[in-house]
Design a protein around this motif. Structure first.
Motif, PDB file in Angstrom:
ATOM      1  N   UNK A  10       0.650  -1.113   0.087  1.00  0.00           N
ATOM      2  CA  UNK A  10      -0.028   0.043  -0.005  1.00  0.00           C
ATOM      3  C   UNK A  10       0.775   1.202   0.038  1.00  0.00           C
ATOM      4  N   UNK A  11       0.439   2.163  -1.010  1.00  0.00           N
ATOM      5  CA  UNK A  11       1.204   3.456  -0.756  1.00  0.00           C
ATOM      6  C   UNK A  11       0.878   4.289   0.430  1.00  0.00           C
ATOM      7  N   UNK A  12       1.740   4.189   1.532  1.00  0.00           N
ATOM      8  CA  UNK A  12       1.283   4.864   2.790  1.00  0.00           C
ATOM      9  C   UNK A  12       1.952   6.239   2.942  1.00  0.00           C
ATOM     10  N   UNK A  13       1.429   7.096   3.264  1.00  0.00           N
ATOM     11  CA  UNK A  13       1.748   8.702   3.424  1.00  0.00           C
ATOM     12  C   UNK A  13       1.980   9.123   4.993  1.00  0.00           C
ATOM     13  N   UNK A  14       3.272   9.032   5.347  1.00  0.00           N
ATOM     14  CA  UNK A  14       3.370   9.378   6.813  1.00  0.00           C
ATOM     15  C   UNK A  14       3.638  11.017   7.155  1.00  0.00           C
ATOM     16  N   UNK A  15       2.910  11.621   7.701  1.00  0.00           N
ATOM     17  CA  UNK A  15       3.068  13.064   7.863  1.00  0.00           C
ATOM     18  C   UNK A  15       3.283  13.167   9.205  1.00  0.00           C
ATOM     19  N   UNK A  16       4.393  13.606   9.707  1.00  0.00           N
ATOM     20  CA  UNK A  16       4.496  13.974  11.162  1.00  0.00           C
ATOM     21  C   UNK A  16       3.677  12.857  11.988  1.00  0.00           C
ATOM     22  N   UNK A  17       4.115  11.487  11.681  1.00  0.00           N
ATOM     23  CA  UNK A  17       3.440  10.247  11.982  1.00  0.00           C
ATOM     24  C   UNK A  17       3.769   9.685  13.350  1.00  0.00           C
TER      25      UNK A  17
END
Ligand code: GLN
Length: 171
Positions: free
Chosen positions: A129-136
């Motif tokens: 899965x294309x996972x987007x980590x934003x200040x995760x």
């Protein structure tokens, strides 16, 4: 299916669009009345301290927690994962406290350190899965009833406990 998306703050529009693409009906939840008749709830990414404060101010924290304890399935992404956790490292902020796990906020660095990754999630099949980590955040500790679904390096980033599903990334 009628899915509620908590729409106080954060990435609720993106969840709404994705759910509608899947053919679900979507209700934006801002007040306790909006919870009536929904069959699942999404707590989106955003800023968990703000979201927790707004949930208290809008009288949503207790009603959502009660519905979840009665069986409402809840998906939390990023800040939503933090809202689902029973323990948040170094913070007393308001949360729903539904999943037996301890999370650490901003675990991958600052906003500028945000990134995308192709994340294998075996329960979803072989295509990552294309996972987007934003200040995760990440899940630092999980209780026995929590199934770990994905890790990025040595960090747990997706888990499920019964009807509660938490992802540290934006899916
Ligand atoms: N850093 C945020 C928090 O602590 C979460 C970031 C996000 O949801 N994109 O709440």
């Amino acid at each position: 299916m009628q899915v509620g998306v908590l729409a106080l703050q954060g990435a609720f529009r993106e969840h709404q669009l994705a759910l509608e693409k899947c053919g679900a009906g979507v209700r934006q939840v801002r007040k306790p009345e909006d919870l009536k008749g929904i069959e699942a709830l999404v707590v989106p990414g955003g800023e968990s301290t703000t979201m927790g404060k707004l949930m208290c101010d809008f009288g949503l924290l207790e009603p959502v927690r009660n519905l979840a304890l009665e069986g409402l399935p809840v998906l939390g992404t990023c800040a939503g994962l933090i809202m689902l956790a029973k323990h948040i490292r170094g913070s007393q902020q308001a949360s729903l406290g539904l999943m037996d796990m301890e999370v650490e906020r901003n675990a991958f660095g600052r906003q500028v350190d945000s990134f995308e990754a192709l994340l294998p999630i075996p329960v979803l099949g072989t295509v990552p899965l294309r996972a987007v980590f934003i200040r995760a955040p990440y899940i630092a500790r999980a209780g026995g009833g929590v199934d770990i679904l994905a890790a990025y390096g040595d960090k747990t980033v997706c888990a499920r406990q019964g009807r509660f599903l938490a992802a540290a990334f934006h899916p």
